[in-house]
Design an enzyme around this catalytic site. Structure first.
Site, PDB file in Angstrom:
ATOM      1  CD  GLU A   1      32.704  38.907  33.561  1.00 20.14           C
ATOM      2  OE1 GLU A   1      32.825  38.543  34.677  1.00 20.14           O
ATOM      3  OE2 GLU A   1      31.888  39.694  33.116  1.00 20.14           O
TER       4      GLU A   1
ATOM      5  CG  ASP B   1      36.535  45.938  33.217  1.00 24.31           C
ATOM      6  OD1 ASP B   1      35.449  45.472  32.568  1.00 24.31           O
ATOM      7  OD2 ASP B   1      37.048  45.147  34.174  1.00 24.31           O
TER       8      ASP B   1
ATOM      9  CG  HIS C   1      37.224  42.196  39.755  1.00 26.03           C
ATOM     10  ND1 HIS C   1      37.546  41.663  38.546  1.00 26.03           N
ATOM     11  CD2 HIS C   1      36.113  42.697  39.629  1.00 26.03           C
ATOM     12  CE1 HIS C   1      36.547  41.982  37.672  1.00 26.03           C
ATOM     13  NE2 HIS C   1      35.459  42.769  38.249  1.00 26.03           N
ATOM     14  CG  ASP C   2      34.105  39.511  39.519  1.00 23.56           C
ATOM     15  OD1 ASP C   2      33.973  40.523  40.247  1.00 23.56           O
ATOM     16  OD2 ASP C   2      33.866  39.501  38.284  1.00 23.56           O
TER      17      ASP C   2
HETATM   18  C1  GLC Z   1      31.299  41.590  36.005  1.00 19.57           C
HETATM   19  C2  GLC Z   1      32.322  42.107  36.865  1.00 19.57           C
HETATM   20  C3  GLC Z   1      31.879  42.278  38.303  1.00 19.57           C
HETATM   21  C4  GLC Z   1      30.540  43.158  38.218  1.00 19.57           C
HETATM   22  C5  GLC Z   1      29.631  42.522  37.472  1.00 19.57           C
HETATM   23  C6  GLC Z   1      28.263  43.524  37.221  1.00 19.57           C
HETATM   24  O1  GLC Z   1      31.011  40.271  36.072  1.00 19.57           O
HETATM   25  O2  GLC Z   1      33.529  41.772  36.660  1.00 19.57           O
HETATM   26  O3  GLC Z   1      32.920  42.628  39.231  1.00 19.57           O
HETATM   27  O4  GLC Z   1      29.987  42.700  39.422  1.00 19.57           O
HETATM   28  O5  GLC Z   1      29.925  42.376  36.035  1.00 19.57           O
HETATM   29  O6  GLC Z   1      28.738  44.609  36.897  1.00 19.57           O
END
Ligand code: GLC
Ligand code: CA
Length: 546
Positions: free
Chosen positions: A249, A99, A317-318
């Site tokens: 993402e 990631d 995880h979100d």
């Molecule tokens: C992405 C991650 C999330 C995080 C955000 C800010 O969306 O998946 O968990 O809080 O970035 O870093």
């Protein structure tokens, strides 16, 4: 399909390292803990793992506030542990995706520490600044986690931008030095053997250059996708040169942009994680809006046909757990978890499974604010209380929506703490671990885990389920999701009742077909026209004319 497109035939598995397995009994999952479970990943049948952020971090946003991109956070182990882990995963035939948060660092990162000291510091221009009197924010932009996206920095008479937490200053991607830093970081990990990256938050990178107020202060200041293209182009050479799988993402991305970004020649991404199918659910909590859902998913399936490739997911995880959010965790916890699995995984694309999803884990559903760890949830609680919302109402919302619902320890056994650790874990466990754990589900032929194993095997061994064209069979009702996959005259059909009521339909005739997989334990009567609540069926349509 070329060798470099291995991921088109693969199933991915997302690991949230804090909560996968704790090897040294401090209550926090770690990299050696992942290594200890390689055999489990193999038994599941997945082909690659995406490991959520484990770099050295300020621990404000669960690892997504990085203080050093070239090190492992001590809570997860060391670089030597990482090297051992990647070696073990590769030896088991699994590829490894890291990631990478590109949009921001931690405010503890040495770049930001230097940048905030003085305007003429060489790192100052790594971040995004506007003049500030220390009182009024430069404009109405808001952070994703609530409140102003600006925080004052008295030392320079400015404010810095943070699209997320105060402790996550946004990087200035206009600055070629920032682009070069990220290129070098990607190369550094590629040299350590990683096979790909999930690039975090790419739709946030480009900010409106005029810094004026916007209509929707939460989203509108960073949706310039054309303007994002040069940043992505800057990363492309290092990604291509190293043959990396590139997952983006991309919350809020539109179809035209997605097609460009996914273009096999001109684009940069192999897979995009977009959230359309999640977000309109949020707006329609009480019931699945089946028509919108069919339209939306079919739109993405057809748009990328013969062009690019879809990423398929229902958890990460979100997000809260799928069985609680989309399924029926009360009346049909097992069956709805299985039905959701078949429904999304057998569409065309690369499926992602988020740890614990394969066990049918529901939401943690915590009852006290002290149980929560996620900063977004804690901020939300504070803001809602300040706005006068009763605490019980806020806790109710968190119990269904909080990101912590899916961040609890993986239950491996029915033992204390689910065998995740002998030490009290950093966050509570999801209730029900006596029956919902790896050990128990592995020995139950009707468990959610066994069903997922079957789905993964089918997905990987049946060409039509992998490569076949997707076609929606519209049942024009509010319950069924039916689609067909066809490849070289070989036709398969998925029928899922996505409701807790019996569904009847005259829309298709399956009498001549072979039922390959179903989630009903006792074979229900083979009536094609009656589909039980949360029943899922996979048919092989042998007699169908092409
Ligand atoms: C992405 C991650 C999330 C995080 C955000 C800010 O969306 O998946 O968990 O809080 O970035 O870093
Ligand atoms: Ca540990």
């Amino acid at each position: 399909m070329t060798d470099t497109q291995w991921w088109r035939q693969a199933v991915g598995y997302q690991i949230y390292p804090q909560s996968f397995f704790d090897s040294n009994q401090d209550g926090i999952g770690d990299l050696p803990g992942i290594q200890a479970k390689v055999a489990y990943l193999q038994s599941l049948g997945v082909d690659f793992v995406w490991i959520s952020s484990f770099y050295a971090s300020g621990h404000v946003d669960s690892g997504y506030d990085v203080t050093n991109y070239r090190d492992v956070d001590p809570q997860f182990g060391t670089l030597a542990d990482f090297d051992a882990l990647i070696q073990a995963l590769h030896a088991a035939g699994l590829k490894v995706v890291l990631d990478l948060a590109l949009n921001h660092t931690s405010d503890q990162h040495p770049w930001f520490q230097a940048a905030r000291r003085a305007k003429d510091d060489p790192h100052h221009d790594y971040y995004i600044w506007q003049p500030s009197d220390g009182q009024t924010p430069p404009n109405n932009w808001e952070s994703v986690f609530g409140d102003s996206a600006w925080t004052a920095n008295p030392a320079t008479g400015e404010a810095y931008l943070h699209s997320f937490a105060v402790a996550q200053p946004d990087l200035n991607w206009e600055n070629p030095a920032v682009q070069r830093e990220m290129q070098a970081i990607i190369q550094w990990w590629a040299d350590r053997g990683v096979d790909g990256f999930r690039l975090d938050g790419v739709t946030h990178l480009k900010k409106n250059a005029d810094f004026a107020d916007v209509a929707n202060p939460r989203t509108d200041y960073a949706r310039d996708f054309a303007g994002t293209a040069p940043y992505l182009a800057a990363l492309k050479p290092v990604l291509t040169r190293n043959h990396l799988l590139v997952i983006g993402e991309a919350g809020g991305v539109d179809m035209a942009t997605a097609k460009q970004w996914l273009d096999p020649e001109q684009g940069i991404f192999d897979l995009l994680l977009e959230f359309d199918h999640v977000h309109f659910w949020e707006a329609n909590e009480s019931k699945l809006p089946m028509t919108a859902l069919r339209e939306n998913l079919s739109k993405w399936q057809l748009a990328l046909e013969n062009h690019a490739w879809n990423a398929l997911f229902i958890e990460n995880h979100d997000l809260p757990r799928a069985v609680s959010y989309y399924g029926d965790g009360t009346a049909y916890p097992r069956r709805s978890a299985q039905a959701l699995g078949m429904w999304y995984m057998l569409m065309k694309g690369t499926p992602f499974i988020y740890q614990g999803q394969e066990l049918g884990l529901p939401n943690a559903h915590f009852h006290h604010i002290q149980d929560y760890r996620d900063l977004d949830s804690l901020n939300y609680y504070r803001r809602q209380l300040a706005a006068g919302t009763p605490e019980t109402a806020v806790l109710g919302q968190l119990a269904t929506k909080s990101r912590d619902n899916a961040r609890t320890p993986m239950p491996w056994t029915p033992d204390q703490y689910g065998g995740f650790s002998t030490h009290q874990p950093w966050i509570g466990l999801t209730p029900g671990l006596a029956t919902r754990n790896v050990q128990v589900e592995q020995s139950d032929p009707h468990s959610v885990l066994t069903f997922y194993q079957q789905l993964i095997q089918l997905k990987k061994s049946v060409p039509a389920l992998q490569l076949g064209r997707y076609e929606l069979i519209d049942t024009h009702d509010n319950q069924l999701y039916v689609y067909r996959r066809s490849y070289n005259g070989d036709n398969w059909q998925v029928v899922v009742n996505m409701s807790s009521q019996l569904a009847t339909t005259q829309e298709f005739d399956l009498t001549a077909s072979e039922l390959i997989l179903t989630n009903l334990r006792v074979d229900a009567d083979s009536d094609d026209q009656e589909i039980q609540p949360w029943e899922a069926r996979l048919y092989h349509l042998r007699k169908l004319e092409q």
